[in-house]
Every structure is written in C-alpha cells, then in structure tokens.
Design an enzyme around this catalytic site. Structure first.
Site, mmCIF file in Angstrom:
data_model
loop_
_atom_site.group_PDB
_atom_site.id
_atom_site.type_symbol
_atom_site.label_atom_id
_atom_site.label_comp_id
_atom_site.label_asym_id
_atom_site.label_seq_id
_atom_site.Cartn_x
_atom_site.Cartn_y
_atom_site.Cartn_z
ATOM 1 N N LYS A 19 0.938 -1.243 -0.089
ATOM 2 C CA LYS A 19 0.162 -0.066 0.058
ATOM 3 C C LYS A 19 0.961 1.232 -0.124
ATOM 4 C CE LYS A 19 -1.880 1.441 4.171
ATOM 5 N NZ LYS A 19 -1.788 3.176 4.266
ATOM 6 N N ASN A 20 1.886 1.324 0.987
ATOM 7 C CA ASN A 20 2.452 2.580 0.897
ATOM 8 C C ASN A 20 3.759 2.774 -0.003
ATOM 9 O OD1 ASN A 20 1.274 3.065 3.142
ATOM 10 N ND2 ASN A 20 2.886 2.615 5.046
ATOM 11 N N ARG A 91 -4.688 10.473 4.302
ATOM 12 C CA ARG A 91 -3.466 11.490 4.654
ATOM 13 C C ARG A 91 -2.645 11.442 3.150
ATOM 14 N NH1 ARG A 91 -0.272 14.205 8.185
ATOM 15 N NH2 ARG A 91 2.005 13.658 7.824
ATOM 16 N N CYS A 115 -5.602 8.265 9.411
ATOM 17 C CA CYS A 115 -5.770 7.521 10.671
ATOM 18 C C CYS A 115 -5.491 8.700 11.943
ATOM 19 C CB CYS A 115 -4.577 6.340 10.806
ATOM 20 S SG CYS A 115 -5.042 4.989 9.860
ATOM 21 N N ARG A 120 0.214 14.567 13.002
ATOM 22 C CA ARG A 120 0.594 14.247 12.005
ATOM 23 C C ARG A 120 0.530 15.631 10.981
ATOM 24 N NH1 ARG A 120 -1.366 8.529 9.603
ATOM 25 N NH2 ARG A 120 0.654 8.299 8.493
ATOM 26 N N ASP A 303 4.370 0.702 11.951
ATOM 27 C CA ASP A 303 3.144 -0.043 11.463
ATOM 28 C C ASP A 303 3.164 -1.492 11.772
ATOM 29 O OD1 ASP A 303 2.280 2.353 10.204
ATOM 30 O OD2 ASP A 303 3.125 1.758 8.367
ATOM 31 N N VAL A 325 7.506 7.093 17.175
ATOM 32 C CA VAL A 325 7.359 7.897 15.670
ATOM 33 C C VAL A 325 5.825 8.665 15.820
ATOM 34 C CG1 VAL A 325 6.864 7.420 13.079
ATOM 35 C CG2 VAL A 325 8.322 5.831 14.350
ATOM 36 N N ARG A 395 -8.891 -0.460 4.625
ATOM 37 C CA ARG A 395 -8.003 0.647 4.073
ATOM 38 C C ARG A 395 -6.578 0.214 3.465
ATOM 39 N NH1 ARG A 395 -6.708 5.454 7.411
ATOM 40 N NH2 ARG A 395 -5.439 5.635 5.608
HETATM 41 C C1 UD1 Z 1 4.192 7.024 6.417
HETATM 42 C C2 UD1 Z 1 3.267 5.681 6.337
HETATM 43 C C3 UD1 Z 1 2.564 5.023 7.530
HETATM 44 C C4 UD1 Z 1 3.716 4.909 8.674
HETATM 45 C C5 UD1 Z 1 4.705 6.112 8.750
HETATM 46 C C6 UD1 Z 1 6.096 5.810 9.645
HETATM 47 C C7 UD1 Z 1 2.629 5.987 3.947
HETATM 48 C C8 UD1 Z 1 1.090 6.244 3.247
HETATM 49 N N1 UD1 Z 1 2.113 6.041 5.209
HETATM 50 O O1 UD1 Z 1 3.318 7.626 7.010
HETATM 51 O O2 UD1 Z 1 1.890 3.950 7.209
HETATM 52 O O3 UD1 Z 1 3.273 4.778 9.716
HETATM 53 O O4 UD1 Z 1 5.292 6.572 7.290
HETATM 54 O O5 UD1 Z 1 6.665 4.747 8.997
HETATM 55 O O6 UD1 Z 1 3.564 5.926 3.330
HETATM 56 N N2 UD1 Z 1 5.704 14.605 10.757
HETATM 57 C C9 UD1 Z 1 5.629 16.000 11.154
HETATM 58 N N3 UD1 Z 1 5.703 16.865 9.842
HETATM 59 C C10 UD1 Z 1 5.621 16.606 8.681
HETATM 60 C C11 UD1 Z 1 5.776 15.063 8.497
HETATM 61 C C12 UD1 Z 1 5.706 14.253 9.795
HETATM 62 O O7 UD1 Z 1 5.815 16.332 12.251
HETATM 63 O O8 UD1 Z 1 5.436 17.280 8.044
HETATM 64 C C13 UD1 Z 1 5.982 13.578 12.116
HETATM 65 C C14 UD1 Z 1 4.670 12.687 12.107
HETATM 66 O O9 UD1 Z 1 3.408 13.371 12.975
HETATM 67 C C15 UD1 Z 1 4.847 11.493 12.828
HETATM 68 C C16 UD1 Z 1 6.471 11.459 12.066
HETATM 69 O O10 UD1 Z 1 6.816 12.790 11.590
HETATM 70 O O11 UD1 Z 1 5.216 11.622 14.155
HETATM 71 C C17 UD1 Z 1 6.597 10.348 11.100
HETATM 72 O O12 UD1 Z 1 5.772 10.638 9.914
HETATM 73 P P1 UD1 Z 1 6.200 10.242 8.688
HETATM 74 O O13 UD1 Z 1 7.425 9.524 8.388
HETATM 75 O O14 UD1 Z 1 5.906 11.602 7.688
HETATM 76 O O15 UD1 Z 1 4.881 9.305 8.170
HETATM 77 P P2 UD1 Z 1 3.779 9.527 7.214
HETATM 78 O O16 UD1 Z 1 4.592 9.555 5.825
HETATM 79 O O17 UD1 Z 1 2.487 9.964 7.492
#
Ligand code: UD1
Length: 417
Positions: A19-20, A91, A115, A120, A303, A325, A395
């Site tokens: 998915k990701n 998201r 989620c 986030r 995850d 995370v 999902r």
């Molecule tokens: C992706 C995955 C999700 C997984 C996560 C961490 C997809 C579609 N989803 O989510 O399944 O759980 O990686 O492996 O690939 N953060 C900020 N600011 C930002 C971006 C992120 O503060 O602009 C924080 C988030 O709140 C979180 C952390 O950074 O605490 C990690 O987030 P991130 O690695 O960006 O996860 P996603 O890309 O949302």
C-alpha cells in the site's frame, strides 16, 4: 469480523503489493508525459480513494482490480486541486502537492485527515517545497502552492519523514538543476518510488540512504513499474502465525525489507527462514517477552507495533513496547485489554505482561494496524471475538479474511447491524 480463536495458523500466503509503495508510485504518474502502467497494485480502499482523487483532476485512470494493474494517463489532467471530501479520509492525498506544483506550477490541496494516530502535521512537506522555490499559503483548510518553475536546492529534513521525503523527491525530479535531500527516510517504499521515477527518466541517486541527489529534468517520459510486496502485510501474517503457535510462510516479499521485525521474532523464540521472495516462520511454543522500540527504517516499523504487541500479550514474561514515531498509537491497548490482556501505558511505552490465555470479546478497531492487532489477538483468544469498524482494515489489507482462512483460521466477515 467474527473470529473463533484457538487454532494454530499453518500454511502459506501470497503477499499483495505494498500500500505505502503503491500510493506514492501512482501519484508519480502526474509527473509523466504519457500513460504509465503499474502492476501489483493492491485493491484497497486507500488505492480506490487515490484513484478517485486523481480522476477528479482529469487523470485517465484505468484500474483493473482483478488483475491488480493500473494504467494512468496524466495527459488529460485539467485541475490541480485535491478537494477536502476526497482528501479527508486519507493522508497520502498530500503526495499530490509536490508533483502538481512541479509540473503545473500550482496546486490546491486540502489539509489531510487519515488515521487518528497523532497530530501528523505536514510542515516538513511544506518547508521542503519552499526550499525548492514554491510559495505556500494556507487558506480555509487548503494549502495553495505556486511556483513558476521549482529550482533545485539543498533540503535537510528535520526528521526522516517518509511522506515528506517522497513528496519532495517527486517535486525535485522536475525542478531546475540539482537537489540534495538530506536526512531522508530510508524505507523500501522510497526506493520503490525512486525506481518508478527513474523508469520515467528521472535522474536520482542515493535512495535508501540518508542523502538523495536529484538532477532535475525538464520533462519525464512514461513508465511500466511493478510495486514491491507489502512488508507490513507480511509481518502481520507472520505475527498471527507466531502468536497462535503455528508455522506461516509469506511469499512475494524480500525478507530484507522486514529484517528489523524478523530479528525480534527470533529474539522472541521463533525460527525464521529468509529468502529474496519469501519468509517462513515456525513458532516454538509460547513467545518469549521481547522489548521493541519503533524507529524510522531500518528500525522496528511503527506499522508493526500493534501486531507485535498482540503476540506479546500471550508471551512468557513482561515486555516493554515503546512508540517513538507517532504520539498516539496505543489506541489498541484498551481493546486488547477487553480480551484479557494485561497492558499498562506509561507515556511512550506500554508494559505488556504476558498472559497464558486471552478470552474472546467484542472489540472495536480504531485505526488500520490496530484492527490487525485485534484480529491477531482474537485468533489467539479462546472463544469468539468480533472486531467492529473493520473499514479501517479494508484501507490497508487486501482480502485479509480469505488469506487468513487459507491458513486455517476461523474468521468470517459479518455485516454490522
Ligand atoms: C508513512 C506511512 C505510515 C507509517 C509512517 C511511519 C504512507 C502512506 N504511510 O506515513 O503507514 O506509519 O510513514 O513509518 O507511506 N511529521 C511531522 N511533520 C511532517 C511530516 C511528519 O511532524 O511534515 C511527523 C509525524 O507526525 C510523525 C513522524 O513525523 O510523528 C513520522 O511521520 P512520517 O514518516 O511523515 O509518516 P507518514 O509519511 O505520514
């Protein structure tokens, strides 16, 4: 989902496309200049939502769900807008921001939902785009991004965010000149995205390490790409096999992708066989309590935290599971407690005291991986467990109940009255 627990899972399952990986890879078609063919695209709610979002912009989307093949033609894109109604449930919709502004010089994207596992924010995505010269405004819940042409630059991420790395990578491939992305996320899904972009003609080096170098191109071509296997789905079935005292083989996955989880299964007493195209797990009695701390790749993936915790609820001894995370990712804990598990949350850590037995009960899924965790616990528990709100499961898992039944599980999807 109705589950009658107590059976050791045995057998093998084929893992679906990740998915990701599929989400950003499908979005990357925005950057192409002709039809792109993607194979092994999982038929999931999130993918359907994304297909709708892309079609809404005018992208020609032909998703053959039975064949797991999607053909995306961006030449008919006429709108650079991602409306709230489509973005709010997922998201990953925010991925369209970088490619749209890179290719069309403008984008209007609703702030994302997804989620409920933490705040986030998307600040890293936005500051990254600003570094490449985009002008960003926030207006009535929308991000407005504009740029005549993005210009390559050095972008150092404050944290190795998966989504931000992907978004900025997609923007940089069409920026003018060189971009150096630092402190990048190193997840296998990022490597897969870089492969798809390279197939379109992008110049990228260093994906999978913390520094990615991109030489921007004026235009890209089209591509044919096969999505990698889903390491989290694989890990979920292995956890189910482990927790039920069974033996499960997952096919269609490179064991390297899941190494940080496999070493934890081993520490907890499982026998693991690794391959380029499979992973086999053989449990040896009750799991041993094992501590884990979630971290960006190559750390233990957040995850997989909930599913591993489910296995630890019946382990011999107490384990400490620390989530670094996301700040709100223990919502499965009260539900696991309903099945008789003994878990105490203290800040970022959950102390799980293993029980000899769990007992079936009605429980409620709160997010995608939490629902998988409850299903695993239900498979271990004595008697019947019903997991409601399994739309969360849909999902991110393709035909989960069919795959579980193939492993001998007694599970059934029943309608919620
Ligand atoms: C992706 C995955 C999700 C997984 C996560 C961490 C997809 C579609 N989803 O989510 O399944 O759980 O990686 O492996 O690939 N953060 C900020 N600011 C930002 C971006 C992120 O503060 O602009 C924080 C988030 O709140 C979180 C952390 O950074 O605490 C990690 O987030 P991130 O690695 O960006 O996860 P996603 O890309 O949302």
């Amino acid at each position: 989902m109705k589950i009658v627990g107590g059976k050791a899972l045995q057998g093998s399952v084929e893992v679906s496309g990740a998915k990701n990986a599929a989400l950003p890879v499908l979005v990357s078609a925005i950057l192409a200049n002709g039809p792109c063919t993607f194979e092994r695209v999982p038929d999931l709610m999130d993918i359907r939502t994304l297909a709708k979002l892309l079609a809404n912009m005018g992208m020609k989307v032909d998703f053959d769900r039975a064949a797991n093949r999607a053909v995306l033609d961006p030449t008919s894109i006429h709108s650079q807008e991602a409306p709230y109604e489509l973005v709010k449930t997922m998201r990953a919709s925010v991925f369209v921001l970088g490619p749209l502004v890179a290719k069309y010089g403008q984008a209007k994207v609703s702030l994302p939902g997804g989620c409920a596992i933490g705040a986030r924010p998307i600040n890293y995505h936005l500051t990254g785009l600003e570094k490449l010269g985009a002008e960003i405004q926030l207006e009535e819940g929308y991000v407005l991004a504009r740029a005549k042409r993005l210009v390559g630059n050095r972008v150092a991420f404050e944290y190795p965010s998966v989504g931000a790395t992907e978004n900025i990578l997609m923007a940089a491939v069409l920026a003018k000149g060189e971009s150096i992305l630092e402190n990048c996320a190193k997840e296998p899904e990022i490597v897969d995205l870089a492969r798809a972009l390279r197939a379109m003609g992008a110049h990228i080096e260093g994906e999978g390490t913390e520094t990615i170098r991109v030489q921007g191109r004026d235009t890209l071509g089209s591509c044919a790409h096969q999505v990698i296997g889903d390491r989290i789905e694989a890990g979920t079935f292995l956890s189910a096999g482990f927790a039920t005292g069974g033996a499960v083989r997952v096919n269609g996955i490179d064991s390297e992708f899941l190494e940080p989880v496999l070493v934890k299964f081993e520490e907890a007493g499982a026998l693991i066989e690794r391959g380029k195209e499979f992973i086999a797990l053989q449990s040896r009695g009750r799991p041993k309590a094992t501590d884990v701390t979630t971290l960006p790749h190559p750390g233990f993936p957040t995850d997989m935290q909930a599913q591993f915790m489910a296995a630890m609820t019946i382990a011999d001894g107490a384990s400490v599971i620390t989530e670094t995370v996301f700040e709100n990712r223990f919502m499965h804990v009260p539900e696991l407690t309903r099945l008789g598990s003994d878990i105490t949350v203290r800040g970022k850590s959950a102390i799980v005291k293993g029980k000899l037995k769990l007992k079936g009960a009605p429980v409620m899924a709160t997010d995608l991986r939490a629902s998988a965790s409850l299903i695993i616990a239900g498979l271990c528990a004595e008697g019947e467990t019903t997991v409601s709100r399994i739309y969360h499961l849909d999902r991110g898992y393709e035909r989960m109940e069919t795959k579980l039944r193939a492993l001998g599980a007694d599970v059934e999807r029943v309608s919620e009255s």
